[in-house]
Design a protein around this motif. Structure first.
Motif, PDB file in Angstrom:
ATOM      1  N   SER A 138       2.736   2.166   8.700  1.00  0.00           N
ATOM      2  CA  SER A 138       2.408   0.853   9.109  1.00  0.00           C
ATOM      3  C   SER A 138       2.331   0.325   7.554  1.00  0.00           C
ATOM      4  N   LEU A 139       2.174  -1.266   7.591  1.00  0.00           N
ATOM      5  CA  LEU A 139       1.797  -1.828   6.204  1.00  0.00           C
ATOM      6  C   LEU A 139       0.562  -1.264   5.761  1.00  0.00           C
ATOM      7  N   ASP A 140      -0.391  -1.099   6.641  1.00  0.00           N
ATOM      8  CA  ASP A 140      -1.632  -0.517   5.944  1.00  0.00           C
ATOM      9  C   ASP A 140      -1.764   0.847   5.395  1.00  0.00           C
ATOM     10  N   SER A 141      -0.747   1.573   6.201  1.00  0.00           N
ATOM     11  CA  SER A 141      -0.708   2.957   5.584  1.00  0.00           C
ATOM     12  C   SER A 141       0.023   3.259   4.225  1.00  0.00           C
ATOM     13  N   ILE A 142       1.110   2.302   4.273  1.00  0.00           N
ATOM     14  CA  ILE A 142       1.795   2.541   2.940  1.00  0.00           C
ATOM     15  C   ILE A 142       1.090   2.089   1.704  1.00  0.00           C
ATOM     16  N   CYS A 143       0.172   0.978   2.062  1.00  0.00           N
ATOM     17  CA  CYS A 143      -0.483   0.311   0.893  1.00  0.00           C
ATOM     18  C   CYS A 143      -1.591   1.356   0.567  1.00  0.00           C
TER      19      CYS A 143
END
Length: 534
Positions: free
Chosen positions: A447-452
């Motif tokens: 997700s966006l959170d995990s890639i960040c």
């Protein structure tokens, strides 16, 4: 205040169409910004439009109304939520009481009842906005701001004028708690170019400060005060990784401030430190981050570590104001501004009141600071890797015009290399994100959170740069990549659709079909039939 915005959410299209047509939204003081037929799509639209009101059904595919409400209340607490649901779901709806839901409306929706609900809701919203903009309230808040001694301590702390042996006494005497264990400075800049007509610049500044305390103060145990015309917050972190979450929250605060009080706000975020005596360095970084609004835009949070990790000075620059201004201009401004800054600096060098010895010292200082600038910004320049004495002697022999041309060329070269380095930096982490997707697209938790978290960046900064570099949001890119892989597997293998869905990161085959059809216009099974005909 213009019309309040409403987002409608229901998986029954006909229900939404009836509500949109039978209600005189404009007459009630509202406008419908759009509608969604499932909670996942609704959450994307909330992030994009940040509506004042979300009116949602409970039972929907992929994400129900209560889960959607949970997300909205966590990230957008100012948004009002109305739930409309069938009678048999009413007991289920009561579970939402802890979410502070504004109203429950039973289906079928009665237009008169709905108009009454929105009439009362507008009164409530008007009152909240009025309270936030009330001039008398702001004046009273200004008179009751932080005690003078505490404000003076914070200012002295970020100026670097507190000795280590004085810290304990100050904290005890002024009843200040700074437990940390990590700290960071925020500089909140409110643009004076747009001020609501009922406010003056001072009241606008106080309003922004009050909202900052309410939105950021409690969670981050922030110490808030005014300094040199800006609002400064000293925030406390449990660990260094929380800086990404803080950056995202500051980014949401900027958009909130514009929507609620009409202020154009930029938040500069300094580097994290483990000692309050290092807050002066964090403050310097935060103030420099605010300056980068000329490159990255206003109404957003700018984290100095993210946008210029190689440009943070480790040892400071010369005390000479003109030289400091020159380096700042090289980082941020145009070629014409750099030439102007060179002229300003050289006017000081060739001042008639400057003795020959002072001139020699100034040239020595210039070379030294240029060399440190190269080192701190990882700039490779041949002139600064050769014999420094030879360079010094050659500059002493130059007449004013010759020295001016040399310094202009050096300044423009530095500027070009910094600009190129920033571009390479953003492209680098975008490429890393794409590579990570290629290697992990089958992971349902990607997700966006995990890639960040993997890249060590805040959601807001990563999303802005990724969209700028690729023309697509990260979630859009991930969805396209997954559906592309799924389309290939549909053609090249005999795997069942639900297995292909798992292969590309979707545990819910129905949601996979929904996403696939949205991309290609047909269901997975029909896509396979159309593309495998002999």
């Amino acid at each position: 205040m213009g019309a309040y915005t409403v987002l409608l959410v229901d998986d029954e299209e006909e229900v939404i169409q009836v509500i949109m047509k039978k209600i005189n939204w404009e007459g009630l003081g509202f406008s419908v910004v759009g509608y969604a037929n499932n909670g996942v799509k609704a959450l994307e639209m909330v992030e994009e439009f940040q509506p004042d009101v979300v009116m949602t059904d409970i039972k929907m595919p992929y994400m129900d109304g209560l889960e959607l409400s949970n997300h909205i209340k966590a990230d957008y607490p100012a948004t009002k939520i109305l739930i409309f649901t069938g009678f048999d779901e009413f007991e289920y709806a009561k579970e939402a009481i802890h979410l502070d839901i504004g109203e429950y409306i039973l289906k079928p929706v009665n237009s008169v009842e709905l108009m009454n609900v929105f009439t009362q809701l507008k009164i409530k919203l008007d009152q909240e906005i009025s309270e936030k903009r009330n001039v008398e309230t702001l004046q009273k808040y200004y008179m009751e701001s932080l005690p003078l001694l505490q404000a003076n301590f914070y200012s002295t702390l970020i100026e670097g004028r507190i000795r280590e042996d004085e810290v304990s006494a100050y904290l005890s005497n002024y009843q200040i708690s700074l437990a940390g264990p990590f700290f960071c400075c925020l500089v909140i800049y409110a643009s004076p170019s747009q001020i609501p007509k009922e406010m003056n610049p001072l009241l606008l500044s106080m309003s922004v400060q009050k909202q900052a305390q309410e939105r950021l103060g409690e969670k981050w145990q922030a110490k808030c005060f005014s300094y040199l015309g800006n609002t400064v917050l000293i925030v406390q972190l449990k660990n260094e990784n929380e800086i990404s979450e803080l950056t995202d929250e500051c980014d949401r605060f900027c958009k909130y401030a514009y929507r609620i009080i009409g202020a154009i706000v930029t938040v500069g975020i300094g580097q994290v430190c483990g000692d309050i005596l290092q807050l002066s360095q964090s403050y310097t970084g935060a103030r420099e981050a605010v300056s980068y609004r000329v490159i990255y835009g206003t109404s957003r949070a700018i984290n100095i570590k993210e946008i210029a990790p190689q440009e943070i000075s480790k040892s400071g620059v010369s005390n000479d104001a003109e030289l400091s201004y020159l380096f700042r201009t090289i980082r941020l401004n145009s070629a014409s501004d750099i030439i102007e800054a060179v002229d300003k600096y050289l006017d000081h060098i060739f001042s008639s009141s400057l003795s020959l010895q002072q001139h020699h010292i100034a040239i020595m200082e210039l070379i030294s600071e240029l060399y440190k600038f190269c080192m701190n910004n990882e700039i490779v320049m041949e002139e600064f890797s050769e014999d420094m004495r030879k360079l010094y002697n050659s500059l002493l022999d130059l007449e004013p015009n010759g020295l001016r041309k040399w310094l202009v060329d050096i300044g423009l070269s530095f500027h070009e290399k910094l600009t190129s380095a920033r571009s390479r930096s953003t492209k680098s982490f975008v490429d890393k994100a794409k590579e990570y997707v290629r290697n992990n697209y089958s992971d349902e938790d990607l997700s966006l959170d995990s890639i960040c978290e993997v890249l060590g960046l805040s959601n807001s900064y990563f999303s802005t740069i990724f969209k700028k570099e690729t023309g697509n949001s990260f979630i859009g890119y991930l969805t396209d990549y997954r559906t592309d892989q799924a389309s290939r597997q549909l053609i090249e293998t005999n795997e069942k659709s639900y297995m292909i869905a798992r292969n590309v990161g979707y545990t819910d085959p129905n949601y996979f079909s929904y996403v696939f059809k949205r991309r290609f216009g047909v269901s997975p099974s029909k896509y396979r039939t159309e593309h495998t005909k002999e």
